[in-house]
Design a protein around this motif. Structure first.
Motif, PDB file in Angstrom:
ATOM      1  N   PRO A 178       0.947  -1.007   0.637  1.00 48.25           N
ATOM      2  CA  PRO A 178      -0.012   0.005   0.245  1.00 48.25           C
ATOM      3  C   PRO A 178       0.801   1.255   0.209  1.00 48.25           C
ATOM      4  CG  PRO A 178      -0.773  -1.745   1.464  1.00 48.25           C
ATOM      5  CD  PRO A 178       0.415  -1.975   1.224  1.00 48.25           C
ATOM      6  N   ARG A 179       1.885   1.093   1.094  1.00 50.45           N
ATOM      7  CA  ARG A 179       2.617   2.317   0.548  1.00 50.45           C
ATOM      8  C   ARG A 179       2.931   2.631  -0.845  1.00 50.45           C
ATOM      9  NH1 ARG A 179       8.720   2.847   4.355  1.00 50.45           N
ATOM     10  NH2 ARG A 179       8.980   5.540   3.638  1.00 50.45           N
ATOM     11  N   TYR A 180       3.853   1.818  -1.863  1.00 45.39           N
ATOM     12  CA  TYR A 180       4.138   1.776  -3.525  1.00 45.39           C
ATOM     13  C   TYR A 180       2.736   2.445  -3.493  1.00 45.39           C
ATOM     14  CZ  TYR A 180       6.423   0.725  -7.538  1.00 45.39           C
ATOM     15  OH  TYR A 180       7.022   0.760  -8.318  1.00 45.39           O
ATOM     16  N   ARG A 181       2.052   1.648  -3.393  1.00 44.29           N
ATOM     17  CA  ARG A 181       1.262   2.395  -4.542  1.00 44.29           C
ATOM     18  C   ARG A 181       0.339   3.931  -3.877  1.00 44.29           C
ATOM     19  NH1 ARG A 181      -1.850  -2.895  -3.514  1.00 44.29           N
ATOM     20  NH2 ARG A 181      -2.810  -1.782  -1.924  1.00 44.29           N
ATOM     21  N   MET A 182       0.849   3.622  -3.022  1.00 42.99           N
ATOM     22  CA  MET A 182       0.433   5.598  -2.965  1.00 42.99           C
ATOM     23  C   MET A 182       1.254   6.214  -3.095  1.00 42.99           C
ATOM     24  SD  MET A 182      -1.510   7.802  -1.104  1.00 42.99           S
ATOM     25  CE  MET A 182      -2.565   7.117  -0.013  1.00 42.99           C
ATOM     26  N   ARG A 183       2.814   6.290  -3.192  1.00 43.59           N
ATOM     27  CA  ARG A 183       4.302   7.005  -3.568  1.00 43.59           C
ATOM     28  C   ARG A 183       3.772   6.874  -5.446  1.00 43.59           C
ATOM     29  NH1 ARG A 183       8.942   5.198  -5.592  1.00 43.59           N
ATOM     30  NH2 ARG A 183      10.184   7.099  -5.580  1.00 43.59           N
ATOM     31  N   LEU A 184       3.147   5.978  -5.849  1.00 48.16           N
ATOM     32  CA  LEU A 184       2.740   5.988  -7.187  1.00 48.16           C
ATOM     33  C   LEU A 184       2.055   6.968  -7.632  1.00 48.16           C
ATOM     34  CD1 LEU A 184       3.255   1.927  -8.277  1.00 48.16           C
ATOM     35  CD2 LEU A 184       4.415   4.365  -9.123  1.00 48.16           C
ATOM     36  N   TRP A 185       0.988   7.312  -6.776  1.00 48.47           N
ATOM     37  CA  TRP A 185      -0.620   7.772  -6.812  1.00 48.47           C
ATOM     38  C   TRP A 185       0.466   9.012  -6.298  1.00 48.47           C
ATOM     39  CZ3 TRP A 185      -2.949  11.235  -3.722  1.00 48.47           C
ATOM     40  CH2 TRP A 185      -3.443  11.703  -3.406  1.00 48.47           C
ATOM     41  N   TRP A 186       0.852   9.631  -5.929  1.00 47.30           N
ATOM     42  CA  TRP A 186       1.250  10.833  -5.484  1.00 47.30           C
ATOM     43  C   TRP A 186       1.872  11.492  -6.503  1.00 47.30           C
ATOM     44  CZ3 TRP A 186      -0.249  14.412  -2.573  1.00 47.30           C
ATOM     45  CH2 TRP A 186       1.401  15.646  -2.573  1.00 47.30           C
ATOM     46  N   GLU A 187       3.393  10.294  -7.840  1.00 50.71           N
ATOM     47  CA  GLU A 187       4.271  10.983  -8.706  1.00 50.71           C
ATOM     48  C   GLU A 187       3.203  11.018  -9.930  1.00 50.71           C
ATOM     49  OE1 GLU A 187       7.247   7.606  -9.062  1.00 50.71           O
ATOM     50  OE2 GLU A 187       7.796   7.827  -7.139  1.00 50.71           O
ATOM     51  N   LEU A 188       2.117  10.418  -9.885  1.00 50.64           N
ATOM     52  CA  LEU A 188       1.276  10.540 -10.631  1.00 50.64           C
ATOM     53  C   LEU A 188       0.645  12.145 -10.497  1.00 50.64           C
ATOM     54  CD1 LEU A 188      -0.273   7.170 -11.886  1.00 50.64           C
ATOM     55  CD2 LEU A 188       1.123   8.834 -13.012  1.00 50.64           C
ATOM     56  N   PRO A 203       3.076  14.211 -18.753  1.00 51.79           N
ATOM     57  CA  PRO A 203       3.165  12.893 -19.231  1.00 51.79           C
ATOM     58  C   PRO A 203       3.262  12.067 -18.152  1.00 51.79           C
ATOM     59  CG  PRO A 203       4.843  13.198 -20.828  1.00 51.79           C
ATOM     60  CD  PRO A 203       4.699  14.820 -19.856  1.00 51.79           C
ATOM     61  N   ASN A 204       2.914  11.335 -18.011  1.00 49.02           N
ATOM     62  CA  ASN A 204       3.306  10.141 -17.210  1.00 49.02           C
ATOM     63  C   ASN A 204       4.402   8.893 -18.045  1.00 49.02           C
ATOM     64  OD1 ASN A 204       0.997  10.809 -15.753  1.00 49.02           O
ATOM     65  ND2 ASN A 204      -0.555   9.025 -16.317  1.00 49.02           N
ATOM     66  N   PRO A 205       5.204   8.846 -17.216  1.00 50.43           N
ATOM     67  CA  PRO A 205       5.790   8.122 -17.372  1.00 50.43           C
ATOM     68  C   PRO A 205       5.772   6.396 -17.414  1.00 50.43           C
ATOM     69  CG  PRO A 205       6.681   8.626 -15.273  1.00 50.43           C
ATOM     70  CD  PRO A 205       5.587   9.411 -16.083  1.00 50.43           C
ATOM     71  N   GLU A 206       6.435   5.756 -18.656  1.00 51.02           N
ATOM     72  CA  GLU A 206       6.065   4.430 -18.524  1.00 51.02           C
ATOM     73  C   GLU A 206       6.361   3.892 -17.193  1.00 51.02           C
ATOM     74  OE1 GLU A 206       6.570   4.128 -23.222  1.00 51.02           O
ATOM     75  OE2 GLU A 206       7.771   2.312 -22.249  1.00 51.02           O
ATOM     76  N   ARG A 207       7.046   3.569 -17.266  1.00 48.49           N
ATOM     77  CA  ARG A 207       7.633   2.636 -15.465  1.00 48.49           C
ATOM     78  C   ARG A 207       6.519   3.422 -14.704  1.00 48.49           C
ATOM     79  NH1 ARG A 207       9.561   5.166 -10.892  1.00 48.49           N
ATOM     80  NH2 ARG A 207      10.328   7.315 -11.023  1.00 48.49           N
ATOM     81  N   ILE A 208       5.715   4.363 -14.501  1.00 51.75           N
ATOM     82  CA  ILE A 208       4.967   4.139 -13.040  1.00 51.75           C
ATOM     83  C   ILE A 208       3.788   3.672 -14.142  1.00 51.75           C
ATOM     84  CG2 ILE A 208       3.404   5.839 -12.147  1.00 51.75           C
ATOM     85  CD1 ILE A 208       5.918   7.447 -11.310  1.00 51.75           C
ATOM     86  N   ALA A 209       2.862   3.856 -15.852  1.00 49.56           N
ATOM     87  CA  ALA A 209       2.001   4.053 -15.786  1.00 49.56           C
ATOM     88  C   ALA A 209       1.721   2.490 -16.105  1.00 49.56           C
ATOM     89  CB  ALA A 209       2.032   4.178 -17.637  1.00 49.56           C
ATOM     90  N   HIS A 210       3.030   1.751 -15.683  1.00 50.25           N
ATOM     91  CA  HIS A 210       2.655   0.023 -16.688  1.00 50.25           C
ATOM     92  C   HIS A 210       2.956  -0.907 -15.379  1.00 50.25           C
ATOM     93  CE1 HIS A 210       6.668  -0.551 -15.133  1.00 50.25           C
ATOM     94  NE2 HIS A 210       6.231  -2.286 -15.530  1.00 50.25           N
ATOM     95  N   VAL A 211       2.902  -0.352 -14.032  1.00 51.00           N
ATOM     96  CA  VAL A 211       2.702  -0.590 -12.936  1.00 51.00           C
ATOM     97  C   VAL A 211       1.612  -0.704 -11.871  1.00 51.00           C
ATOM     98  CG1 VAL A 211       4.541  -1.466 -12.459  1.00 51.00           C
ATOM     99  CG2 VAL A 211       4.439   0.437 -11.661  1.00 51.00           C
ATOM    100  N   PRO A 263      -1.027   0.421 -10.054  1.00 48.48           N
ATOM    101  CA  PRO A 263      -2.638  -0.399  -9.652  1.00 48.48           C
ATOM    102  C   PRO A 263      -4.097  -0.143 -10.406  1.00 48.48           C
ATOM    103  CG  PRO A 263      -2.065   1.139  -8.029  1.00 48.48           C
ATOM    104  CD  PRO A 263      -1.000   1.084  -9.106  1.00 48.48           C
ATOM    105  N   SER A 264      -4.587  -1.689 -10.794  1.00 57.37           N
ATOM    106  CA  SER A 264      -5.965  -0.730 -12.085  1.00 57.37           C
ATOM    107  C   SER A 264      -7.071  -1.153 -10.511  1.00 57.37           C
ATOM    108  CB  SER A 264      -5.997  -2.305 -12.762  1.00 57.37           C
ATOM    109  OG  SER A 264      -5.981  -3.241 -12.118  1.00 57.37           O
TER     110      SER A 264
END
Length: 122
Positions: free
Chosen positions: A91-101, A110-118, A120-121
């Protein structure tokens, strides 16, 4: 002068793990910045960076004409993806990804591919 040869195997591996974690967290860093952040001598950091480069975990993203301490290092794509894969259920990592996006969207980037492909859907 502190060198990697004077460290035990476990200490050397721990320092290399700290370097990899720092590069994953920051994205890229110079040897000088890593030495400051990790509180170790620049010679020791350079030795560990060379070992990690030889083992193909990292590469010099931006070589500096001012010396090896100013060169910028980056994780290899496969290692970055492996770390993301390991952490994707956290959950901590998903929150970090959300914050970066969110930050990128607010900045109009634009959203980088490394964030977009990992990411969570939902």
């Amino acid at each position: 002068m502190e060198t990697a040869l004077r460290l035990s195997r476990e200490e050397r591996l721990q320092l290399q793990a700290d370097i990899l974690h720092s590069l994953w967290y920051e994205g890229a860093a110079s040897a000088l910045r890593l030495a400051d952040r990790l509180g170790r001598s620049s010679d020791l950091i350079l030795e560990c960076l060379q070992d990690l480069t030889d083992r193909h975990y990292i590469y010099i993203h931006w070589p500096s004409t001012e010396g090896a301490l100013q060169s910028v290092y980056y994780l290899r794509w496969w290692l970055r993806r492996a770390i993301c894969q390991i952490l994707k259920d956290s959950p901590r990592y998903r929150m970090r990804l959300w914050w970066e996006l969110l930050c990128r969207e607010e900045a109009g980037l634009p959203n980088p591919e490394r964030i977009a492909h990992v990411a969570p859907s939902s």
